[in-house]
Design an enzyme around this catalytic site. Structure first.
Site, mmCIF file in Angstrom:
data_model
loop_
_atom_site.group_PDB
_atom_site.id
_atom_site.type_symbol
_atom_site.label_atom_id
_atom_site.label_comp_id
_atom_site.label_asym_id
_atom_site.label_seq_id
_atom_site.Cartn_x
_atom_site.Cartn_y
_atom_site.Cartn_z
ATOM 1 N N HIS A 77 0.826 -1.046 0.073
ATOM 2 C CA HIS A 77 -0.024 -0.009 0.039
ATOM 3 C C HIS A 77 0.960 1.262 -0.015
ATOM 4 O O HIS A 77 1.866 1.407 0.830
ATOM 5 C CB HIS A 77 -0.913 -0.021 1.136
ATOM 6 N N ASP A 131 -2.073 4.375 -4.478
ATOM 7 C CA ASP A 131 -3.594 4.208 -4.244
ATOM 8 C C ASP A 131 -4.381 5.476 -4.407
ATOM 9 O O ASP A 131 -5.708 5.191 -5.083
ATOM 10 C CB ASP A 131 -3.678 3.934 -2.710
#
Length: 220
Positions: free
Chosen positions: A152, A157
């Protein structure tokens, strides 16, 4: 129409337990098109990072030691998002952390600034009930390449979320374009899309639509 897609990475899961933001990113779209403008910063949290959180984002305290504090980036961040529709996947999580950081500085909450917050996770759940609606799942559903998302990261993202959300709301593009074309004296800057009147279909219109869908299925 200005939309800003936002994501954060944090030291843990709960700002009320003193967890902090360690990365924040926002990418800008105008009229549903990326402008390539973005805001991105790593942040020194001045505290340890939970092991489980570090496994998710791969950011270590050692890496963050020489990065700015949130107080150093707050003004630039707020200036970047001002006046936008702020789209966040699982908005309560990120907004909670941002508000905790703003509160430490004596600043007003995010929602009290000139932004409109949209939770793309709730939007996806309403659109795709009973299905997985994580960012990875939505990338697969809408054929968005997320091969680089091995960990992540707030900037990647946020960029992926922009692509996913535009794909999820593809029909809205035609609606907004038609509205402007039919009202040629207006520009998109003249239109407040948050105040457009929603006209619901009548019962007879819904029945006619259902009959049409049944006819299509019979001819397939």
């Amino acid at each position: 129409m200005r939309q800003v897609f936002l994501d954060t990475e944090t030291t843990g899961l709960d700002p009320s337990q003193g967890h902090r933001i360690i990365e924040i990113a926002a990418v800008e779209f105008i009229n549903r098109q990326s402008t390539n403008k973005k805001y991105h910063s790593y942040i020194n949290p001045e505290r340890e990072i939970d092991a489980a959180a570090e496994e998710v984002h791969g950011l270590s305290l050692e890496f963050l030691q020489d990065k700015p504090l949130f107080q150093d980036i707050a003004k630039d961040f707020l200036n970047f998002i001002q006046g936008a529709e702020l789209i966040i996947h699982n908005a309560p999580f990120d907004v909670g952390f941002i508000n905790a950081e703003l509160g430490r500085l004596g600043l007003s909450k995010l929602e009290d600034n000139e932004v409109h917050i949209t939770d793309s996770l709730q939007f996806a759940k309403d659109l795709r009930p009973g299905q997985r609606n994580s960012l990875d799942a939505l990338c697969r559903a809408y054929d968005i390449d997320n091969a680089e998302r091995t960990l992540h990261g707030a900037l990647l993202d946020a960029q992926l979320l922009g692509e996913v959300f535009i794909a999820m709301t593809r029909g809205q593009e035609a609606i907004s374009m038609d509205f402007v074309e039919e009202n040629s004296t207006l520009t998109k800057k003249d239109i407040d899309f948050f105040k457009l009147k929603v006209i619901k279909a009548t019962t007879s219109e819904l029945q006619a639509h259902e009959s049409y869908l049944q006819r299509i299925q019979l001819t397939d």
